[in-house]
Scaffold this motif. Sequence first.
Motif, short mmCIF file in Angstrom:
data_model
loop_
_atom_site.label_atom_id
_atom_site.label_comp_id
_atom_site.label_asym_id
_atom_site.label_seq_id
_atom_site.Cartn_x
_atom_site.Cartn_y
_atom_site.Cartn_z
N MET A 1 -15.83 9.33 -3.22
CA MET A 1 -15.17 9.98 -2.07
C MET A 1 -15.64 9.34 -0.77
O MET A 1 -16.82 9.01 -0.62
CB MET A 1 -15.51 11.47 -2.03
CG MET A 1 -14.89 12.29 -3.15
SD MET A 1 -13.12 12.55 -2.89
CE MET A 1 -13.16 13.65 -1.48
N ILE A 2 -14.71 9.17 0.16
CA ILE A 2 -15.07 8.72 1.50
C ILE A 2 -15.89 9.83 2.16
O ILE A 2 -15.52 10.99 2.12
CB ILE A 2 -13.81 8.41 2.32
CG1 ILE A 2 -13.03 7.25 1.69
CG2 ILE A 2 -14.18 8.11 3.77
CD1 ILE A 2 -13.77 5.94 1.62
N VAL A 296 0.04 -10.15 0.89
CA VAL A 296 -0.80 -9.26 1.70
C VAL A 296 -0.03 -8.00 2.11
O VAL A 296 -0.60 -6.90 2.18
CB VAL A 296 -1.37 -9.99 2.94
CG1 VAL A 296 -0.27 -10.37 3.93
CG2 VAL A 296 -2.44 -9.15 3.63
N VAL A 297 1.26 -8.15 2.36
CA VAL A 297 2.10 -6.99 2.71
C VAL A 297 2.23 -6.07 1.50
O VAL A 297 2.09 -4.85 1.61
CB VAL A 297 3.49 -7.44 3.21
CG1 VAL A 297 4.37 -6.23 3.51
CG2 VAL A 297 3.34 -8.31 4.45
N LYS A 298 2.50 -6.67 0.34
CA LYS A 298 2.65 -5.87 -0.87
C LYS A 298 1.34 -5.15 -1.23
O LYS A 298 1.36 -4.00 -1.67
CB LYS A 298 3.07 -6.77 -2.03
CG LYS A 298 4.42 -7.48 -1.83
CD LYS A 298 5.55 -6.47 -1.63
CE LYS A 298 6.90 -7.16 -1.52
NZ LYS A 298 8.00 -6.19 -1.25
N GLU A 299 0.23 -5.81 -1.03
CA GLU A 299 -1.07 -5.18 -1.31
C GLU A 299 -1.31 -3.99 -0.38
O GLU A 299 -1.80 -2.93 -0.81
CB GLU A 299 -2.19 -6.21 -1.15
CG GLU A 299 -2.26 -7.22 -2.28
CD GLU A 299 -3.41 -8.19 -2.12
OE1 GLU A 299 -4.31 -7.93 -1.28
OE2 GLU A 299 -3.43 -9.21 -2.81
N PHE A 300 -0.98 -4.17 0.89
CA PHE A 300 -1.15 -3.07 1.84
C PHE A 300 -0.28 -1.89 1.44
O PHE A 300 -0.75 -0.73 1.45
CB PHE A 300 -0.79 -3.55 3.25
CG PHE A 300 -0.79 -2.44 4.27
CD1 PHE A 300 -1.97 -1.90 4.75
CD2 PHE A 300 0.42 -1.92 4.75
CE1 PHE A 300 -1.96 -0.87 5.68
CE2 PHE A 300 0.44 -0.89 5.67
CZ PHE A 300 -0.76 -0.36 6.14
N GLN A 301 0.96 -2.15 1.10
CA GLN A 301 1.85 -1.05 0.70
C GLN A 301 1.34 -0.36 -0.56
O GLN A 301 1.38 0.88 -0.65
CB GLN A 301 3.26 -1.61 0.48
CG GLN A 301 3.93 -2.09 1.76
CD GLN A 301 5.23 -2.83 1.50
OE1 GLN A 301 5.37 -3.56 0.52
NE2 GLN A 301 6.21 -2.63 2.38
N LYS A 302 0.84 -1.13 -1.51
CA LYS A 302 0.30 -0.57 -2.74
C LYS A 302 -0.93 0.29 -2.45
O LYS A 302 -1.11 1.38 -3.03
CB LYS A 302 -0.06 -1.69 -3.71
CG LYS A 302 -0.55 -1.23 -5.06
CD LYS A 302 -0.83 -2.42 -5.97
CE LYS A 302 -1.39 -1.97 -7.31
NZ LYS A 302 -1.69 -3.14 -8.19
N ALA A 303 -1.80 -0.18 -1.54
CA ALA A 303 -3.00 0.57 -1.18
C ALA A 303 -2.64 1.89 -0.52
O ALA A 303 -3.25 2.93 -0.79
CB ALA A 303 -3.89 -0.27 -0.27
N CYS A 304 -1.65 1.86 0.37
CA CYS A 304 -1.20 3.10 1.02
C CYS A 304 -0.67 4.09 0.00
O CYS A 304 -1.01 5.29 0.04
CB CYS A 304 -0.12 2.78 2.06
SG CYS A 304 -0.73 1.97 3.55
N GLY A 359 -10.12 4.68 3.21
CA GLY A 359 -9.55 4.80 1.88
C GLY A 359 -8.61 3.64 1.57
O GLY A 359 -8.64 3.08 0.46
N ILE A 360 -7.77 3.28 2.54
CA ILE A 360 -6.85 2.15 2.34
C ILE A 360 -7.64 0.86 2.13
O ILE A 360 -7.34 0.06 1.23
CB ILE A 360 -5.90 2.02 3.54
CG1 ILE A 360 -4.97 3.23 3.63
CG2 ILE A 360 -5.08 0.73 3.45
CD1 ILE A 360 -4.14 3.28 4.91
#
Length: 369
Positions: A1-2, A296-304, A359-360
Amino acid sequence: MIDKERITRQFVKLVSIDAPSYREREMADYLTKELEELGFSVEEDDAWKVYSGNCGNLYAHRPGSGSPLLLGMHMDTVEPAKGKKAVVHPDGRITSDGTTVLGADDMSGVAAVLEALHHLKEENRPTRELEILLSIGEEKHVKGAKVFDFSKIQAEKSIVLDMSGEIGTAAVQAPSQIAFTVKVRGKASHAGFAPQDGVHAIRIAATAIAEMAIGRIGDDTTVNVGHIEGGRASNIVPDYCEVSGELRSFSHKKALEELAKVEQIFAKEAEKCGGSIEFIRDICYQAYKTDENESVVKEFQKACTACGIKSSLIATFGGSDQNKMSEHGIPGIVMASAMHQVHSCQEYTEVSEMAQVAGIVSELLQMKE
């Protein structure tokens, strides 16, 4: 947990450190120690020599598995930045005491990254290879990153934590910015006895400014004159006037074209009146647009998505270190990092938002692609 309490303590500590542009020494020392304790090797360059500062950019590296990722943040804070005191409110909002900026720009991003790293260390979770650039002088038009040696970077993708907005927002496009200064020279004479013998530098400048296209030029370009000064006394025809301004455009070509128009207007008015100009330009950074299909865009969207946060891609009209990263062939994004009303004494952050950013980042650091 953060850990929200830990990220709050970290943020309060970070903003308590005075770090105006080119005076980031104490901040650099603190962050070097923090990163080394987290397993990073840290190098400092000599960017300070270029700007008569007291420290350089920090480059940190930690091995890992999976494709390397570059994270970018800056260490400096806009003025008034001395003696900052964070006030933590019961609802989780953090402000300054009202006499200075808070420094969430960019310490909310830094605090979130440090929390993500501490969290993953506690959980004993493996991470991808990670590089971090902590720049100086970013608030002076990305000056630190401008002189950084990007040949050190192995990553082929980057994320800069340095933007206001709703958490989950990321900028994939940003403009060029070109600053300009025009030194107008005329000829002094007595304003009462012989005004006809003078060449009025302020009038040349004023006429030129009146001829310029100022404000929004089409959908993608802005031009501004932000400062003018000149003259020595009310009874002297002024022989000198200095004008400074900037241009921004999503098209670097158009920015250069508009800059040429500005120079031509000033040169024409000066010649008409018997004066002269010196035109100085500073290409602060160049426009970029990151394709939405970049990894990098796809990774960011996946992380969100993994954090239950809706992602959104936008264009911003502000610059950041990502401009320089893109210029050096490292595509990336700038993500919203829990900073609001930046560059003002009303600046604030929210503990819950910093935790979301952490978290992201935690999700991004664990990706293997």
